[in-house]
Design a protein around this motif. Sequence first.
Motif, PDB file in Angstrom:
ATOM      1  N   GLY A   1     -26.181   7.359  -8.188  1.00  0.00           N
ATOM      2  CA  GLY A   1     -27.609   7.422  -8.489  1.00  0.00           C
ATOM      3  C   GLY A   1     -28.374   8.250  -7.476  1.00  0.00           C
ATOM      4  N   TYR A   2     -27.977   8.159  -6.216  1.00  0.00           N
ATOM      5  CA  TYR A   2     -28.605   8.960  -5.162  1.00  0.00           C
ATOM      6  C   TYR A   2     -28.415  10.445  -5.444  1.00  0.00           C
ATOM      7  N   TYR A   3     -27.185  10.839  -5.811  1.00  0.00           N
ATOM      8  CA  TYR A   3     -26.945  12.253  -6.141  1.00  0.00           C
ATOM      9  C   TYR A   3     -27.772  12.684  -7.353  1.00  0.00           C
ATOM     10  N   ARG A   4     -27.751  11.882  -8.408  1.00  0.00           N
ATOM     11  CA  ARG A   4     -28.438  12.298  -9.640  1.00  0.00           C
ATOM     12  C   ARG A   4     -29.937  12.468  -9.418  1.00  0.00           C
ATOM     13  N   ALA A   5     -30.513  11.601  -8.593  1.00  0.00           N
ATOM     14  CA  ALA A   5     -31.957  11.659  -8.363  1.00  0.00           C
ATOM     15  C   ALA A   5     -32.358  12.774  -7.410  1.00  0.00           C
ATOM     16  N   THR A   6     -31.484  13.115  -6.465  1.00  0.00           N
ATOM     17  CA  THR A   6     -31.852  14.060  -5.405  1.00  0.00           C
ATOM     18  C   THR A   6     -31.129  15.388  -5.471  1.00  0.00           C
ATOM     19  N   GLY A   7     -29.961  15.424  -6.135  1.00  0.00           N
ATOM     20  CA  GLY A   7     -29.127  16.620  -6.097  1.00  0.00           C
ATOM     21  C   GLY A   7     -28.325  16.739  -4.821  1.00  0.00           C
ATOM     22  N   LYS A   8     -28.412  15.734  -3.944  1.00  0.00           N
ATOM     23  CA  LYS A   8     -27.684  15.753  -2.677  1.00  0.00           C
ATOM     24  C   LYS A   8     -26.394  14.949  -2.796  1.00  0.00           C
ATOM     25  N   LEU A   9     -25.392  15.372  -2.054  1.00  0.00           N
ATOM     26  CA  LEU A   9     -24.081  14.730  -2.098  1.00  0.00           C
ATOM     27  C   LEU A   9     -24.197  13.231  -1.862  1.00  0.00           C
TER      28      LEU A   9
ATOM     29  N   VAL B   1     -16.276   5.839  -8.560  1.00  0.00           N
ATOM     30  CA  VAL B   1     -15.921   7.220  -8.219  1.00  0.00           C
ATOM     31  C   VAL B   1     -15.407   7.960  -9.452  1.00  0.00           C
ATOM     32  N   MET B   2     -14.584   7.299 -10.239  1.00  0.00           N
ATOM     33  CA  MET B   2     -14.066   7.896 -11.469  1.00  0.00           C
ATOM     34  C   MET B   2     -15.212   8.225 -12.425  1.00  0.00           C
ATOM     35  N   ASN B   3     -16.206   7.343 -12.478  1.00  0.00           N
ATOM     36  CA  ASN B   3     -17.363   7.588 -13.335  1.00  0.00           C
ATOM     37  C   ASN B   3     -18.145   8.810 -12.865  1.00  0.00           C
ATOM     38  N   ALA B   4     -18.290   8.954 -11.543  1.00  0.00           N
ATOM     39  CA  ALA B   4     -18.978  10.129 -11.000  1.00  0.00           C
ATOM     40  C   ALA B   4     -18.234  11.409 -11.367  1.00  0.00           C
ATOM     41  N   GLN B   5     -16.909  11.380 -11.271  1.00  0.00           N
ATOM     42  CA  GLN B   5     -16.116  12.546 -11.641  1.00  0.00           C
ATOM     43  C   GLN B   5     -16.312  12.890 -13.115  1.00  0.00           C
ATOM     44  N   ALA B   6     -16.298  11.885 -13.969  1.00  0.00           N
ATOM     45  CA  ALA B   6     -16.422  12.125 -15.411  1.00  0.00           C
ATOM     46  C   ALA B   6     -17.786  12.688 -15.780  1.00  0.00           C
ATOM     47  N   ASP B   7     -18.830  12.292 -15.039  1.00  0.00           N
ATOM     48  CA  ASP B   7     -20.192  12.722 -15.379  1.00  0.00           C
ATOM     49  C   ASP B   7     -20.672  13.905 -14.554  1.00  0.00           C
ATOM     50  N   GLY B   8     -19.807  14.471 -13.714  1.00  0.00           N
ATOM     51  CA  GLY B   8     -20.188  15.666 -12.964  1.00  0.00           C
ATOM     52  C   GLY B   8     -21.132  15.396 -11.811  1.00  0.00           C
ATOM     53  N   SER B   9     -20.951  14.265 -11.138  1.00  0.00           N
ATOM     54  CA  SER B   9     -21.763  13.952  -9.957  1.00  0.00           C
ATOM     55  C   SER B   9     -20.997  14.338  -8.692  1.00  0.00           C
ATOM     56  N   ALA B  10     -21.719  14.902  -7.725  1.00  0.00           N
ATOM     57  CA  ALA B  10     -21.108  15.281  -6.447  1.00  0.00           C
ATOM     58  C   ALA B  10     -21.002  14.040  -5.570  1.00  0.00           C
ATOM     59  N   MET B  11     -19.772  13.629  -5.284  1.00  0.00           N
ATOM     60  CA  MET B  11     -19.549  12.427  -4.495  1.00  0.00           C
ATOM     61  C   MET B  11     -18.344  12.608  -3.586  1.00  0.00           C
ATOM     62  N   LEU B  12     -18.466  12.145  -2.368  1.00  0.00           N
ATOM     63  CA  LEU B  12     -17.357  12.106  -1.423  1.00  0.00           C
ATOM     64  C   LEU B  12     -17.071  10.650  -1.085  1.00  0.00           C
TER      65      LEU B  12
ATOM     66  N   ASP C   1     -15.022  21.403  -3.160  1.00  0.00           N
ATOM     67  CA  ASP C   1     -14.762  20.886  -4.502  1.00  0.00           C
ATOM     68  C   ASP C   1     -15.891  19.989  -4.996  1.00  0.00           C
ATOM     69  N   ALA C   2     -16.422  19.135  -4.127  1.00  0.00           N
ATOM     70  CA  ALA C   2     -17.481  18.221  -4.550  1.00  0.00           C
ATOM     71  C   ALA C   2     -18.725  18.980  -4.997  1.00  0.00           C
ATOM     72  N   LEU C   3     -19.040  20.078  -4.315  1.00  0.00           N
ATOM     73  CA  LEU C   3     -20.273  20.810  -4.578  1.00  0.00           C
ATOM     74  C   LEU C   3     -20.042  22.073  -5.396  1.00  0.00           C
ATOM     75  N   SER C   4     -18.898  22.126  -6.076  1.00  0.00           N
ATOM     76  CA  SER C   4     -18.622  23.218  -7.000  1.00  0.00           C
ATOM     77  C   SER C   4     -19.425  23.012  -8.272  1.00  0.00           C
ATOM     78  N   ILE C   5     -19.314  23.940  -9.199  1.00  0.00           N
ATOM     79  CA  ILE C   5     -19.908  23.773 -10.526  1.00  0.00           C
ATOM     80  C   ILE C   5     -18.766  23.761 -11.546  1.00  0.00           C
ATOM     81  N   PRO C   6     -18.613  22.693 -12.326  1.00  0.00           N
ATOM     82  CA  PRO C   6     -19.413  21.472 -12.275  1.00  0.00           C
ATOM     83  C   PRO C   6     -19.128  20.658 -11.026  1.00  0.00           C
ATOM     84  N   ARG C   7     -20.084  19.829 -10.641  1.00  0.00           N
ATOM     85  CA  ARG C   7     -19.915  18.954  -9.495  1.00  0.00           C
ATOM     86  C   ARG C   7     -18.751  17.993  -9.735  1.00  0.00           C
ATOM     87  N   GLN C   8     -18.154  17.526  -8.633  1.00  0.00           N
ATOM     88  CA  GLN C   8     -16.997  16.652  -8.755  1.00  0.00           C
ATOM     89  C   GLN C   8     -17.059  15.523  -7.732  1.00  0.00           C
TER      90      GLN C   8
END
Length: 602
Positions: free
Chosen positions: A72-80, A98-109, A165-172
């Motif tokens: 949610g932090y990434y989606r709202a801010t665009g920050k990792l 984490v798997m959900n973030a990967q599926a929806d294209g969210s940048a997460m470490l 990889d996390a900040l690639s397009i699409p985000r991962q």
Amino acid sequence: MAKETTIAPASPSSPTVGDMIMHYFNLEGVKHVFGIPGGGLMNFLVDLKNNTDSIEYIICRQETGAAYIADGYYRATGKLGVVVVTTGPGATNALTGVMNAQADGSAMLLLTGEIDQKYFGMGYLQEGIDGGLNINAIFTAATGYSSVVTSGTDAETIIKQAFRDALSIPRQAVHLSLPVNVSIEPLTNAVMSVNTTAYRTNPQGAPVGAVKKAMTSLLACKRPLLFLGNGCRQALTDMSTYNNLLLFVETFGIPVITTADGKGIFPETHKLSLRVYGMADCMWPYAYLTATDVPYDGIMIIGSSLGELSTNSWLPILKPQGPDAPFIQVDINQKIIARSFEVTQGIVGEAGAFINDLAELIPAVKVDTELIEERKQAIATIKKQTPFINPDSYYSNSSPVEPAALMRVLQETIPPDTKIFIDAGNCVGWSVHYLAIQPPASFYTSLAMGPMGFAVGAVVGAKIGCPNQTCLAIVGDGAFLMQGNEISTAKKYQVGAIWIVLFDNNLSMVSQGMDYFAPDNENPDVWKNLYELGNPDLLMYAQSMGAEACKVDSPADLALIMPKVLEQANTKHIPQVIIVDINKNATPPYYNPVYLPKKANK
């Protein structure tokens, strides 16, 4: 787009792997990390403790919730979004988020601790890499990148790859495992980057010749359509690109639909918006796609993989009529182009660059004013019809609350820049169908994987990242029970998130679905009875977690309390929970008769 960041490396006498990780966190603009500490993180916890002036470690209540909050932090801010948890069960608990973030294209470490390497293979408590539980293998399958930092010699290479990889397009989503001994290992000949562009970049183009061909094909149609998916979301946060999109569709009078997970990236109050197609869709797209006087004859899809929920299970009406009708799909990921529908033209390109190129080509196009005006009139005629399957429920003031009416009250009372998070379940249908989203408001779902509890946590991360905006989650009672303990996280950190909980004491998406497709003639209430929740007191539950909570059973009551709820959340920073007693028999707009198979006979 992320701005280039420059920062001088830390310079202790003997920098360690932990120092290096903190340097890159600061370089990447990380201000918050989310998770739960543990022994496998012992040495890295010292690094976090020594850097509290720049990075806050938000201690969550459970690791899945921590990952949802970071998402949610990434989606709202665009920050990792960064998650830091311990080894073994700490890592596996984080997996779903984490798997959900990967599926929806969210940048997460995700950074998981690990036992000391000298104990690998010896049966040490919570061993995750070299034991029976191979954490690296699990996250290799679930994320875009996973690796183990094995020493000071490979640490910088691995951490840079993770950010790349996390900040690639699409985000991962990416994962790093950090053995407890490695975090204090000295770096050899450390030369840490001082700006992010030294080690990562993103694609910023689209093939201009292909863009011109696609534009020519689409504009030759009498009834073209633009279909935007969630893959456009990031590009359209750039106002120049957003305005270029408006310029293109307004110049040529092209109607726009979005996927459910792309809802709101194009203003749904715009005269050319036909709102959502696919899951719980508006009635307007069907009217446009099936018109017979002047048939729909061309489509351009940008940023959608055209999966099941985006296409009404790949319904053939999305295919335009005519032997040479253009079916153009644009995506940065060539793997999904033509995966679901054959295309007349596939274009591998970045969505923002493609949209900007369309706008730049406008002056070279001869505009058929008569055709455009006729098309706009046809769109306006369609939009005179109600967009709703059941408009009576939307305008209802009855008690208990019709969920559609709940959406009407929220539409009327929340601020125009609200960030809305939707959980999995019937709340998706009600919100996708009955809310009309217009920027700067934004609307987030998790429809690629659909885990219950996502929005319950994600709204906390959004509010942490955007404390001056209203952040609201619409969730079902089942999902609220799964992750509602993160209200306690919000309370501790004075996060004024708002939860709207649809209470019907049932896992109704399942019970209603089973009754629709597999009715029991002898026991018509069997499915409802099987999936009841035990009538939990969610009011007391929310209050015990630190929220101010109330219960409403009419639209009027909800409208009455919303100003105070917004005030307490946004100025007093107190978590707010509203339990809405909804009509238990209300059926969400998943069962639109124009699309679905006939209901099974009872």
